[in-house]
Design a protein around this motif. Structure first.
Motif, short mmCIF file in Angstrom:
data_model
loop_
_atom_site.label_atom_id
_atom_site.label_comp_id
_atom_site.label_asym_id
_atom_site.label_seq_id
_atom_site.Cartn_x
_atom_site.Cartn_y
_atom_site.Cartn_z
N ALA A 196 41.42 47.57 53.52
CA ALA A 196 39.99 47.56 53.83
C ALA A 196 39.15 47.67 52.55
CB ALA A 196 39.65 48.72 54.77
N THR A 197 37.97 47.11 52.61
CA THR A 197 37.03 47.21 51.51
C THR A 197 36.80 48.67 51.13
OG1 THR A 197 35.90 45.20 52.19
CG2 THR A 197 34.67 46.70 50.77
N GLY A 198 36.87 48.97 49.84
CA GLY A 198 36.62 50.32 49.37
C GLY A 198 37.85 51.19 49.24
N THR A 199 39.03 50.63 49.55
CA THR A 199 40.25 51.44 49.50
C THR A 199 41.05 51.22 48.20
OG1 THR A 199 41.46 49.76 50.77
CG2 THR A 199 40.47 51.58 51.99
N GLY A 200 40.49 50.44 47.28
CA GLY A 200 41.13 50.31 45.97
C GLY A 200 42.13 49.17 45.85
N LYS A 201 41.77 47.98 46.34
CA LYS A 201 42.68 46.85 46.25
C LYS A 201 42.99 46.49 44.79
CE LYS A 201 40.59 43.68 48.70
NZ LYS A 201 39.40 44.44 49.13
N THR A 202 41.94 46.50 43.95
CA THR A 202 42.14 46.10 42.56
C THR A 202 43.01 47.10 41.82
OG1 THR A 202 39.95 45.06 42.60
CG2 THR A 202 40.98 45.35 40.46
N TYR A 203 42.78 48.38 42.06
CA TYR A 203 43.61 49.42 41.44
C TYR A 203 45.05 49.30 41.91
CZ TYR A 203 45.48 54.10 40.47
OH TYR A 203 46.26 55.15 40.05
N GLN A 207 48.49 48.45 39.67
CA GLN A 207 49.73 49.24 39.66
C GLN A 207 50.94 48.37 40.01
OE1 GLN A 207 50.20 52.09 38.50
NE2 GLN A 207 48.42 53.41 38.75
N ILE A 208 50.76 47.43 40.92
CA ILE A 208 51.85 46.49 41.25
C ILE A 208 52.22 45.67 40.02
CG2 ILE A 208 52.47 44.45 42.62
CD1 ILE A 208 50.55 45.61 44.81
N ILE A 209 51.18 45.09 39.40
CA ILE A 209 51.41 44.25 38.22
C ILE A 209 52.01 45.07 37.09
CG2 ILE A 209 50.27 42.84 36.47
CD1 ILE A 209 48.15 42.15 38.63
N ASN A 237 37.91 48.18 33.61
CA ASN A 237 38.24 49.40 34.35
C ASN A 237 39.72 49.46 34.70
OD1 ASN A 237 35.53 50.19 34.21
ND2 ASN A 237 35.01 49.16 36.10
N ASP A 238 40.07 48.96 35.89
CA ASP A 238 41.44 49.14 36.40
C ASP A 238 42.51 48.51 35.50
OD1 ASP A 238 40.70 50.62 38.63
OD2 ASP A 238 40.28 48.84 39.80
N PHE A 239 42.21 47.35 34.92
CA PHE A 239 43.23 46.64 34.12
C PHE A 239 43.20 47.02 32.64
CE2 PHE A 239 44.87 42.78 36.62
CZ PHE A 239 44.72 43.44 37.83
N LYS A 240 42.35 47.95 32.26
CA LYS A 240 42.18 48.30 30.85
C LYS A 240 43.49 48.67 30.15
CE LYS A 240 39.40 51.23 27.80
NZ LYS A 240 38.38 52.32 27.76
#
Length: 767
Positions: A196-203, A207-209, A237-240
């Motif tokens: 769901a939107t807001g649950t941290g898909k990009t983060y 972590q998977i990558i 941010n997340d990929f830094k």
């Protein structure tokens, strides 16, 4: 120790003396492999009127990990007055959430184990305190159950990234990461993740990558996002942590020396120069392609997206979406397969990671009745208006009722003035023209705030250079301006407005996918800025989607779009209405009805009366009035009973507004659920004052209790049971809390006893 002594021990004592030593003796390292009292959820945000509080968190007594990213077991403890298996059902729930296959329950006498890996043997059996299995034993069973070979084990045990702050993934993110990594380890090359939107898909994607990259399984990765701002946010941010190994594809000349590539996928949709860009890479250049928001039509067989995905067909491809799309024309499930993991909006709200909402449904007379022009009537610009009935599907497209825009803007302005005029607000309009008129309407409805800054209201649409330039400021919680953004499609998806507290819907939304995306703009929680829930103000009956069984269900049929018409998020000239549009300035529009609806404990919008809803919620807890009275009378803290009912969905503040009168929770329940005539708080307080209750206390103690009673009459039960009331005027003038408790009442126990007697007098037949 004899059995009688063990029966007298608390649950904590049982854990300390029996369970913890048994786990440690099994070979588990408490520094690296065991966590105690693990908060799995944050506790659902419960909205009460204009206030919100957290419900009860779910936490496991022990979680056992083979490595930090691999939870293997949950252990639930009970005191020795319980049977050995009394904690099993609770532990099974937590283990299912954590994806842990081994579950233990204990009362200090031994363990009951539930072993999901033993599908052909005894799933549950008892173990002695000296038989707790070691990490090696459980890991061996886990690997045999999963069928993992040596290479797969190496990948699956690769740690996730932990930054200097110690941030670790949430339970569902760990489960999603592990499911995805395991699927790739086993050779699956098309994988779908639904969060769901807001649950941290990009983060989660990072972590998977990260794990795949660190393990050397995937060496070159392409990450595609749908907005330039998202690509930039992802990069910074997340990929830094990828650092110098990462680049953003920004021009036609690409540097092939990097390992992680980020790109904007709008450029993919039919731009010839993009073909020159991606064809500079060989088809086997990337090992992994991650597609963000893959419901956009990436899976449509004739889409430009598919051309790119097909070009890199040898790569493992991950699709991520909040709203999987399953239609007659498009199926990302057909392309990527069934979701490996799903974390829904409903679950996110229930766990307390996403914000719940309330709905204000506003019905306007012309929306309900329609409007037909007089014969020969002309619009503002002298055009003769077509002689037919116009309705909600025509407004702001083929017909503009200017007074309607004024009414909507006025209602939004009134709401903001009554709550907080600086709450971030998104107004979704039919098209760019409507968004501009709505901007003007809001400027005129909120002149005192616009006078402080012309950026108070901004139109943020794809054709507005000035508006788009303010998008970063609108998103940033620290930036006050803009406060209100009017838009049509640009803010409908992907944009992370953490502090958005009001979503206004004044556009037709026929697609459930689009509806979910719009609602998702408000679901993020930001407690630092006071964002715990949000409000949806609906002028187009869009929130009827909440009653659709597919609202929070599986992928849904949606045939709004014809073949070749893949919905776009770009807010361009396509959003300008086609054909003749009449503009009428002298037709009055009024509000016919307005009602507030709340998000219920069952994950559905409460559409029935709050009285009926409360009766049903209370009946699940108390079968009769006597049962409720027994619980209330026996409770040392009455607010504990109130909070338990709130956790079960009773909305006391909203119910009080519907019932009318200054009633506290006790009377609301007695009256609404059991048809007993209520007494107001003031009536109960006056009854206590007339009784002989105060006679047993000295002058100063009477003054304190009388002031507390006044607080009860004015504000409610919570003030009676809170020690903080002693810090509030006029009680604070009598003395400090310590002086009052110790000096006037003779200690905390005596003070609390006086409060309990006060409550007995408040709710009893006599004092």
């Amino acid at each position: 120790m004899v059995t009688a002594d063990k029966k007298s021990l608390s649950e904590q004592d049982i854990r300390t003396r029996y369970i913890t030593p048994a786990i440690r003796n099994g070979g588990w390292n408490f520094a690296t492999q065991v966590r105690e009292e693990v908060n799995i959820t944050r506790g659902q945000v419960l909205v009460q009127g204009a206030k919100a509080r957290r419900g009860t968190r779910k936490f496991a007594d022990y979680v056992l990990y083979y490595k930090p990213n691999l939870p293997l077991a949950v252990v639930e403890a009970k005191d020795n007055n319980h049977d050995i298996g009394d904690g099993m059902q609770q532990a099974l729930e937590y283990a299912a959430m954590l994806d842990a296959p081994f579950v233990f329950s204990s009362n200090g006498d031994g363990f009951l184990i539930h072993d999901r890996t033993h599908t052909s043997a005894k799933i549950e059996r008892e173990l002695g305190l000296d038989e707790f299995p070691s990490p090696a034993i459980l890991w061996e069973r886990y690997c045999a159950w999963k069928g993992l070979d040596a290479d797969q084990k190496r990948l699956i045990t690769q740690d996730y990234y932990v930054d200097s702050s110690g941030k670790v993934p949430r339970y569902y993110q760990i489960a999603a990461i592990n499911r995805m990594v395991e699927a790739i380890a086993k050779g699956q090359d098309r994988i779908l993740l639904v969060m769901a939107t807001g649950t941290g898909k990009t983060y989660t994607a990072f972590q998977i990558i990260w794990r795949l990259w660190k393990a050397g399984t995937k060496k070159r990765i392409l990450f595609l996002a749908d907005r330039n701002i998202l690509v930039d946010q992802t990069r910074t941010n997340d990929f830094k942590p990828f650092g110098t190994a990462m680049t953003k594809i920004q021009n036609r000349s690409v540097d092939k020396s990097y390992e992680v590539y980020l790109a904007l996928y709008q450029a993919v949709t039919g731009e010839e120069e993009w073909k020159d860009i991606y064809r500079q890479f060989s088809p086997d250049f990337f090992d992994l392609v991650v597609v963000d928001e893959c419901h956009r039509g990436s899976a449509a067989e004739d889409s430009a997206w598919r051309e790119v995905l097909d070009y890199f067909a040898s790569a493992t491809q991950i699709g991520m979406t909040a709203t999987p799309k399953e239609t007659k024309y498009i199926s990302n499930i057909h392309y990527f397969g069934e979701p490996v993991y799903t974390y829904s909006l409903k679950q996110g709200i229930e766990d307390g990671f996403l914000a719940p909402f309330r709905v204000i449904r506003v019905d306007l007379d012309k929306d309900l009745e329609g409007w037909r022009p007089e014969p020969g009537q002309r619009d503002r610009y002298g055009n003769e208006i077509e002689d037919r009935e116009f309705n909600l599907t025509d407004y702001d497209r083929s017909l503009v009722l200017e007074r309607r825009t004024e009414v909507v803007a006025g209602r939004v302005a009134a709401f903001l003035r009554a709550t907080n005029p600086y709450d971030k607000t998104i107004v979704f309009c039919e098209n760019i023209n409507h968004a501009e008129r709505m901007r003007q309407g809001l400027v005129n409805a909120l002149p005192e705030f616009v006078a402080k800054s012309h950026r108070y209201v901004m139109r943020i649409t794809g054709d507005s250079v000035d508006g788009k330039a303010e998008l970063d400021n609108f998103i940033m919680p620290e930036s006050r301006y803009p406060v209100i953004a009017t838009t049509s499609r640009l803010l409908g998806t992907g944009v992370d407005v953490q502090t958005c507290k009001l979503i206004v819907i004044d556009r037709r939304i026929a697609s459930m996918t689009e509806f979910k995306q719009i609602i998702g703009r408000g679901t993020r929680i930001n407690e630092d800025f006071g964002k715990n829930y949000f409000t949806i103000m609906d002028f187009r009956r869009a929130t009827e989607h909440f009653s659709d069984p597919e609202w929070d269900g599986p992928p849904l049929p949606d045939e709004e779009f014809e073949p070749g018409h893949v919905p776009t998020t770009r807010d361009t000239e396509q959003d300008r209405p086609k054909g003749k549009r009449y503009v009428v300035h002298d037709v009055e529009v009024g509000v016919v009805a307005e009602r507030v609806q709340y998000y219920g404990a069952d994950g559905r919008l409460i559409t029935e009366s709050l009285k009926d809803y409360t009766r049903r919620a209370v009946a699940k807890q108390y079968a009769s009035l006597d049962e409720f009275l027994t619980s209330w009378t026996g409770a040392e803290r009455k607010m504990a009973v109130v909070q338990e009912l709130e956790d079960r969905g009773v909305l006391f503040e909203a119910l009080a507004e519907e019932v009318g009168g200054e009633f506290d929770p006790f009377d609301l329940i007695c009256h609404v659920a059991f048809d007993r005539p209520p007494l107001s708080r003031r009536e109960r307080a006056e009854r206590v004052k007339k009784a002989s209750y105060f006679a047993r206390y000295g002058e100063q103690a009477r003054a304190v209790l009388d002031a507390i009673l006044e607080k009860y009459a004015d504000e409610g039960l919570a003030d009676v049971e809170s020690m903080e009331v002693l810090r509030v005027d006029p009680i604070s003038r009598i003395g400090t809390p310590v002086e009052i408790v110790n000096g006037i009442f003779g200690g905390k126990e005596r003070y609390l006893a006086a409060i309990r007697r006060l409550e007995t007098c408040l709710y009893g037949a006599e004092c």
